[in-house]
Write a protein that holds these residues in place. Structure first.
Motif, PDB file in Angstrom:
ATOM      1  N   MET A   1      -0.065  12.673  38.604  1.00 52.08           N
ATOM      2  CA  MET A   1       1.394  12.812  38.427  1.00 52.08           C
ATOM      3  C   MET A   1       2.115  12.996  39.770  1.00 52.08           C
ATOM      4  N   ASP A   2       1.542  13.924  40.617  1.00 53.92           N
ATOM      5  CA  ASP A   2       2.131  14.142  41.945  1.00 53.92           C
ATOM      6  C   ASP A   2       2.004  12.895  42.798  1.00 53.92           C
ATOM      7  N   ARG A   3       0.839  12.230  42.656  1.00 59.70           N
ATOM      8  CA  ARG A   3       0.633  11.017  43.457  1.00 59.70           C
ATOM      9  C   ARG A   3       1.618   9.937  43.022  1.00 59.70           C
ATOM     10  N   LEU A   4       1.823   9.805  41.713  1.00 58.77           N
ATOM     11  CA  LEU A   4       2.784   8.806  41.230  1.00 58.77           C
ATOM     12  C   LEU A   4       4.164   9.124  41.791  1.00 58.77           C
ATOM     13  N   GLN A   5       4.563  10.382  41.667  1.00 65.09           N
ATOM     14  CA  GLN A   5       5.879  10.799  42.158  1.00 65.09           C
ATOM     15  C   GLN A   5       6.036  10.455  43.651  1.00 65.09           C
ATOM     16  N   SER A   6       4.954  10.629  44.408  1.00 61.05           N
ATOM     17  CA  SER A   6       5.042  10.378  45.860  1.00 61.05           C
ATOM     18  C   SER A   6       5.183   8.881  46.175  1.00 61.05           C
ATOM     19  N   LEU A   7       4.833   8.032  45.220  1.00 66.26           N
ATOM     20  CA  LEU A   7       4.926   6.579  45.463  1.00 66.26           C
ATOM     21  C   LEU A   7       6.259   5.989  45.002  1.00 66.26           C
ATOM     22  N   ILE A   8       7.048   6.794  44.274  1.00 66.73           N
ATOM     23  CA  ILE A   8       8.322   6.319  43.742  1.00 66.73           C
ATOM     24  C   ILE A   8       9.373   6.305  44.855  1.00 66.73           C
ATOM     25  N   ARG A   9      10.044   5.153  45.001  1.00 66.41           N
ATOM     26  CA  ARG A   9      10.990   5.044  46.123  1.00 66.41           C
ATOM     27  C   ARG A   9      12.461   5.121  45.700  1.00 66.41           C
ATOM     28  N   GLY A  10      12.741   4.822  44.426  1.00 66.49           N
ATOM     29  CA  GLY A  10      14.149   4.728  44.022  1.00 66.49           C
ATOM     30  C   GLY A  10      14.511   5.693  42.909  1.00 66.49           C
ATOM     31  N   GLU A  11      15.597   5.325  42.206  1.00 66.11           N
ATOM     32  CA  GLU A  11      16.115   6.180  41.134  1.00 66.11           C
ATOM     33  C   GLU A  11      15.224   6.116  39.888  1.00 66.11           C
ATOM     34  N   ILE A  12      14.622   4.955  39.665  1.00 67.77           N
ATOM     35  CA  ILE A  12      13.794   4.786  38.457  1.00 67.77           C
ATOM     36  C   ILE A  12      12.483   5.543  38.650  1.00 67.77           C
ATOM     37  N   GLY A  13      12.276   6.556  37.814  1.00 66.54           N
ATOM     38  CA  GLY A  13      11.080   7.387  37.952  1.00 66.54           C
ATOM     39  C   GLY A  13      11.357   8.645  38.754  1.00 66.54           C
ATOM     40  N   GLY A  14      12.620   8.838  39.158  1.00 67.15           N
ATOM     41  CA  GLY A  14      13.018  10.063  39.873  1.00 67.15           C
ATOM     42  C   GLY A  14      12.708  11.284  39.019  1.00 67.15           C
ATOM     43  N   THR A  15      12.926  11.167  37.713  1.00 67.42           N
ATOM     44  CA  THR A  15      12.499  12.211  36.768  1.00 67.42           C
ATOM     45  C   THR A  15      11.419  11.607  35.890  1.00 67.42           C
ATOM     46  N   LEU A  16      10.272  12.288  35.861  1.00 64.48           N
ATOM     47  CA  LEU A  16       9.123  11.744  35.112  1.00 64.48           C
ATOM     48  C   LEU A  16       8.623  12.757  34.093  1.00 64.48           C
ATOM     49  N   PHE A  17       8.401  12.299  32.868  1.00 62.83           N
ATOM     50  CA  PHE A  17       7.747  13.138  31.852  1.00 62.83           C
ATOM     51  C   PHE A  17       6.418  12.482  31.528  1.00 62.83           C
ATOM     52  N   SER A  18       5.340  13.250  31.687  1.00 68.00           N
ATOM     53  CA  SER A  18       4.019  12.670  31.465  1.00 68.00           C
ATOM     54  C   SER A  18       3.308  13.415  30.334  1.00 68.00           C
ATOM     55  N   PHE A  19       2.751  12.669  29.386  1.00 71.96           N
ATOM     56  CA  PHE A  19       2.078  13.262  28.226  1.00 71.96           C
ATOM     57  C   PHE A  19       0.662  12.718  28.123  1.00 71.96           C
ATOM     58  N   GLU A  20      -0.226  13.546  27.541  1.00 68.73           N
ATOM     59  CA  GLU A  20      -1.559  12.992  27.257  1.00 68.73           C
ATOM     60  C   GLU A  20      -1.470  12.057  26.074  1.00 68.73           C
ATOM     61  N   THR A 174      -1.995   4.397  38.419  1.00 70.84           N
ATOM     62  CA  THR A 174      -0.916   5.018  39.197  1.00 70.84           C
ATOM     63  C   THR A 174      -0.272   3.997  40.129  1.00 70.84           C
ATOM     64  N   THR A 175      -1.116   3.244  40.846  1.00 70.46           N
ATOM     65  CA  THR A 175      -0.586   2.256  41.796  1.00 70.46           C
ATOM     66  C   THR A 175       0.229   1.195  41.069  1.00 70.46           C
ATOM     67  N   ILE A 176      -0.293   0.723  39.941  1.00 68.88           N
ATOM     68  CA  ILE A 176       0.405  -0.341  39.192  1.00 68.88           C
ATOM     69  C   ILE A 176       1.722   0.210  38.618  1.00 68.88           C
ATOM     70  N   THR A 177       1.659   1.424  38.084  1.00 71.28           N
ATOM     71  CA  THR A 177       2.862   2.038  37.509  1.00 71.28           C
ATOM     72  C   THR A 177       3.947   2.166  38.579  1.00 71.28           C
ATOM     73  N   ALA A 178       3.560   2.661  39.754  1.00 69.84           N
ATOM     74  CA  ALA A 178       4.548   2.833  40.838  1.00 69.84           C
ATOM     75  C   ALA A 178       5.119   1.483  41.255  1.00 69.84           C
ATOM     76  N   ALA A 179       4.264   0.477  41.352  1.00 73.91           N
ATOM     77  CA  ALA A 179       4.741  -0.858  41.760  1.00 73.91           C
ATOM     78  C   ALA A 179       5.769  -1.373  40.753  1.00 73.91           C
ATOM     79  N   VAL A 180       5.498  -1.184  39.460  1.00 74.71           N
ATOM     80  CA  VAL A 180       6.427  -1.659  38.422  1.00 74.71           C
ATOM     81  C   VAL A 180       7.743  -0.876  38.493  1.00 74.71           C
ATOM     82  N   LEU A 181       7.656   0.443  38.650  1.00 71.85           N
ATOM     83  CA  LEU A 181       8.886   1.252  38.669  1.00 71.85           C
ATOM     84  C   LEU A 181       9.740   0.929  39.901  1.00 71.85           C
ATOM     85  N   ASN A 182       9.097   0.714  41.032  1.00 69.02           N
ATOM     86  CA  ASN A 182       9.862   0.390  42.247  1.00 69.02           C
ATOM     87  C   ASN A 182      10.519  -0.986  42.134  1.00 69.02           C
ATOM     88  N   GLU A 183       9.820  -1.921  41.527  1.00 66.36           N
ATOM     89  CA  GLU A 183      10.391  -3.257  41.356  1.00 66.36           C
ATOM     90  C   GLU A 183      11.526  -3.212  40.315  1.00 66.36           C
TER      91      GLU A 183
END
Ligand code: BTN
Length: 257
Positions: A1-20, A174-183
């Motif tokens: 979760m922290d790693r994903l947050q650190s890869l987010i560059r823009g507004e999308i994903g600025g607030t993240l809710f993660s569930f199992e 995580t990497t794929i999720t961040a790439a999609v959110l940044n795009e």
């Protein structure tokens, strides 16, 4: 979760809710939308018990392997341009996956991510509207990442694929999720700026179906024709055998050749 947050560059994903495990990330994101959550809020789950696909279908969502996420989108948009949200998200997913997984991902109208004629993922957009405007929308994205296609039920095996299946290697969700959110952040910006034709242009240049003979099933009605174009509202223009061009707003497309 922290790693994903650190890869987010823009507004999308600025607030993240993660569930199992939750029923559906779309359902939770719609609830958050009702409660006033901000633009770009993202809900992610490791597994869904009631994952939903388009047209009332079930989205199979086992734990530990795939991406299930929903993005809350708040920007003034006319209801008649609602279809563009799915088109825009398709463009973002397609470009992000090409870059992050080095795969020839293509788009099939209205919401499919396709690799070598098999479905890699899909998009389900839901929205709340009033007086002809979209108050907020939720863009739900499902991408099959490390799912073994060989172990899946026959109905999935025949039509679906995963990044693992296509590349014979596991990928970091995580990497794929961040790439999609940044795009997505980038393409949301294009949509918000009103440059709809830029989105349509990009969608068309990554389409798996334009210029091809297709059938479009909507309920019991099946139309056949050539997929000619996509309109500025995200509708499919189908050239019927009679020569007439019909604008289609929903349906299931099969490419015939
Ligand atoms: C489709 O191709 O039919 C659309 C599939 C969309 C699936 C995603 S997974 C995350 C989000 N939550 C859901 O319940 N559905 C979407």
């Amino acid at each position: 979760m922290d790693r994903l947050q650190s890869l987010i560059r823009g507004e999308i994903g600025g607030t993240l809710f993660s569930f199992e495990t939750i029923d559906s990330t779309n359902t939770v994101a719609m609830e958050l939308g009702e409660k006033g959550a901000s633009h770009g809020t993202v809900v992610i789950a490791d597994a869904q018990t009631k994952g939903r696909g388009r047209l009332g279908r079930v989205w199979v969502s086992p734990p530990g392997v795939n991406i299930y996420m929903s993005v809350l989108f708040r920007t003034p948009l006319d209801v008649r341009h609602g279809g563009l949200l799915t088109i825009m998200a398709g463009v973002a997913c397609c470009l992000a996956l090409r870059d992050a997984a080095r795969l020839p991902v293509l788009l099939k109208w209205p919401n499919d991510l396709i690799v070598r004629d098999k479905k890699l993922g899909g998009i389900l957009t839901e929205s709340k509207t009033a007086s002809g405007k979209i108050l907020f929308a939720v863009i739900g994205i499902g991408i099959d990442v490390n799912m073994r296609i060989e172990g899946s039920p026959p109905e999935i095996r025949e039509i679906a694929t995963s990044l693992l299946h296509e590349t014979s290697q596991r990928h970091s969700r995580t990497t794929i999720t961040a790439a999609v959110l940044n795009e997505l952040d980038r393409w949301c910006g294009v949509l918000t700026s009103g440059n709809h034709s830029r989105i349509i242009e990009e969608w068309k240049s990554n389409s798996s179906m334009l210029g091809k003979a297709v059938s479009v099933a909507e309920g019991r009605q099946v139309l056949q024709g050539v997929a000619e174009d996509i309109t500025e509202e995200g509708m499919l223009l189908l050239r019927l055998p009679s020569g007439r061009v019909k604008a289609v707003s929903t349906g299931d497309v099969t490419v015939l050749g």
